[in-house]
Design a protein around this motif. Structure first.
Motif, PDB file in Angstrom:
ATOM      1  N   PHE A  16      39.924  49.065  42.057  1.00  0.00           N
ATOM      2  CA  PHE A  16      40.135  48.074  43.117  1.00  0.00           C
ATOM      3  C   PHE A  16      39.458  46.760  42.764  1.00  0.00           C
ATOM      4  CE2 PHE A  16      38.914  46.361  47.362  1.00  0.00           C
ATOM      5  CZ  PHE A  16      40.199  46.070  47.808  1.00  0.00           C
ATOM      6  N   ARG A  17      38.227  46.821  42.312  1.00  0.00           N
ATOM      7  CA  ARG A  17      37.491  45.610  41.954  1.00  0.00           C
ATOM      8  C   ARG A  17      38.125  44.920  40.750  1.00  0.00           C
ATOM      9  NH1 ARG A  17      33.124  42.836  43.608  1.00  0.00           N
ATOM     10  NH2 ARG A  17      31.950  41.757  42.017  1.00  0.00           N
ATOM     11  N   ARG A  18      38.563  45.704  39.772  1.00  0.00           N
ATOM     12  CA  ARG A  18      39.202  45.119  38.591  1.00  0.00           C
ATOM     13  C   ARG A  18      40.503  44.408  38.981  1.00  0.00           C
ATOM     14  NH1 ARG A  18      39.726  49.434  34.593  1.00  0.00           N
ATOM     15  NH2 ARG A  18      37.495  49.097  34.399  1.00  0.00           N
ATOM     16  N   THR A  19      41.274  45.009  39.869  1.00  0.00           N
ATOM     17  CA  THR A  19      42.512  44.394  40.341  1.00  0.00           C
ATOM     18  C   THR A  19      42.218  43.101  41.093  1.00  0.00           C
ATOM     19  OG1 THR A  19      43.501  46.581  40.542  1.00  0.00           O
ATOM     20  CG2 THR A  19      44.586  44.780  41.701  1.00  0.00           C
ATOM     21  N   ARG A  78      39.592  41.206  40.744  1.00  0.00           N
ATOM     22  CA  ARG A  78      39.061  40.220  39.807  1.00  0.00           C
ATOM     23  C   ARG A  78      40.184  39.540  39.029  1.00  0.00           C
ATOM     24  NH1 ARG A  78      35.458  43.161  36.439  1.00  0.00           N
ATOM     25  NH2 ARG A  78      34.019  43.077  38.154  1.00  0.00           N
ATOM     26  N   TRP A  79      41.133  40.339  38.524  1.00  0.00           N
ATOM     27  CA  TRP A  79      42.218  39.756  37.740  1.00  0.00           C
ATOM     28  C   TRP A  79      43.138  38.896  38.602  1.00  0.00           C
ATOM     29  CZ3 TRP A  79      42.284  38.687  32.929  1.00  0.00           C
ATOM     30  CH2 TRP A  79      41.546  39.445  32.044  1.00  0.00           C
ATOM     31  N   SER A  80      43.392  39.308  39.825  1.00  0.00           N
ATOM     32  CA  SER A  80      44.234  38.478  40.691  1.00  0.00           C
ATOM     33  C   SER A  80      43.505  37.192  41.064  1.00  0.00           C
ATOM     34  CB  SER A  80      44.668  39.248  41.928  1.00  0.00           C
ATOM     35  OG  SER A  80      43.566  39.644  42.681  1.00  0.00           O
ATOM     36  N   HIS A  81      42.208  37.263  41.244  1.00  0.00           N
ATOM     37  CA  HIS A  81      41.409  36.071  41.545  1.00  0.00           C
ATOM     38  C   HIS A  81      41.432  35.105  40.353  1.00  0.00           C
ATOM     39  CE1 HIS A  81      38.458  34.119  44.150  1.00  0.00           C
ATOM     40  NE2 HIS A  81      37.751  33.851  43.081  1.00  0.00           N
ATOM     41  N   LEU A  82      41.297  35.633  39.145  1.00  0.00           N
ATOM     42  CA  LEU A  82      41.349  34.783  37.956  1.00  0.00           C
ATOM     43  C   LEU A  82      42.733  34.168  37.757  1.00  0.00           C
ATOM     44  CD1 LEU A  82      39.220  36.876  35.467  1.00  0.00           C
ATOM     45  CD2 LEU A  82      38.646  34.660  36.446  1.00  0.00           C
ATOM     46  N   ALA A  83      43.786  34.944  38.031  1.00  0.00           N
ATOM     47  CA  ALA A  83      45.145  34.417  37.885  1.00  0.00           C
ATOM     48  C   ALA A  83      45.411  33.295  38.887  1.00  0.00           C
ATOM     49  CB  ALA A  83      46.159  35.536  38.059  1.00  0.00           C
ATOM     50  N   THR A  84      44.968  33.483  40.118  1.00  0.00           N
ATOM     51  CA  THR A  84      45.183  32.424  41.112  1.00  0.00           C
ATOM     52  C   THR A  84      44.350  31.182  40.790  1.00  0.00           C
ATOM     53  OG1 THR A  84      43.551  33.434  42.570  1.00  0.00           O
ATOM     54  CG2 THR A  84      45.869  33.963  42.977  1.00  0.00           C
ATOM     55  N   MET A 121      42.861  54.815  45.157  1.00  0.00           N
ATOM     56  CA  MET A 121      42.403  53.859  44.183  1.00  0.00           C
ATOM     57  C   MET A 121      40.871  53.906  44.155  1.00  0.00           C
ATOM     58  SD  MET A 121      43.069  49.746  44.036  1.00  0.00           S
ATOM     59  CE  MET A 121      44.770  49.846  43.643  1.00  0.00           C
ATOM     60  N   THR A 122      40.326  54.030  42.990  1.00  0.00           N
ATOM     61  CA  THR A 122      38.876  54.091  42.866  1.00  0.00           C
ATOM     62  C   THR A 122      38.285  52.694  43.087  1.00  0.00           C
ATOM     63  OG1 THR A 122      38.890  53.649  40.487  1.00  0.00           O
ATOM     64  CG2 THR A 122      39.089  55.962  41.186  1.00  0.00           C
ATOM     65  N   PRO A 123      37.018  52.640  43.472  1.00  0.00           N
ATOM     66  CA  PRO A 123      36.398  51.325  43.693  1.00  0.00           C
ATOM     67  C   PRO A 123      36.408  50.439  42.442  1.00  0.00           C
ATOM     68  CG  PRO A 123      35.064  53.028  44.677  1.00  0.00           C
ATOM     69  CD  PRO A 123      36.143  53.732  43.904  1.00  0.00           C
ATOM     70  N   MET A 124      36.266  51.059  41.273  1.00  0.00           N
ATOM     71  CA  MET A 124      36.270  50.269  40.032  1.00  0.00           C
ATOM     72  C   MET A 124      37.651  49.656  39.778  1.00  0.00           C
ATOM     73  SD  MET A 124      34.238  50.482  36.941  1.00  0.00           S
ATOM     74  CE  MET A 124      34.496  49.814  35.347  1.00  0.00           C
TER      75      MET A 124
END
Length: 65
Positions: free
Chosen positions: A6-9, A11-17, A1-4
């Motif tokens: 990983f960060r996008r994943t 970020r979206w999980s943080h926003l969903a929670t 998984m690329t760093p970008m």
């Protein structure tokens, strides 16, 4: 998984929670014991972990290598 990716994943999980926690705070569902337990014992720790992972992403990438 690329760093970008990983960060996008993260970020979206943080926003969903955070949306789930906002729902818990501002809806009548907070009186439901099941929703309360899921929010307190699953959603909030996941949000904390994603926040720390985004904050320390470089250190985590070095550690995982």
């Amino acid at each position: 998984m690329t760093p970008m990716t990983f960060r996008r994943t993260l970020r979206w999980s943080h926003l969903a929670t955070s949306a789930i926690i906002g729902t818990y705070l501002y809806s009548p569902w907070s009186t439901d014991p099941t929703f309360t337990a899921v929010t307190l014992y699953a959603v909030f720790p996941l949000m904390a972990l994603t926040g720390v992972a985004m904050w320390q992403q470089a250190r985590l990438a070095r550690w995982l290598r």
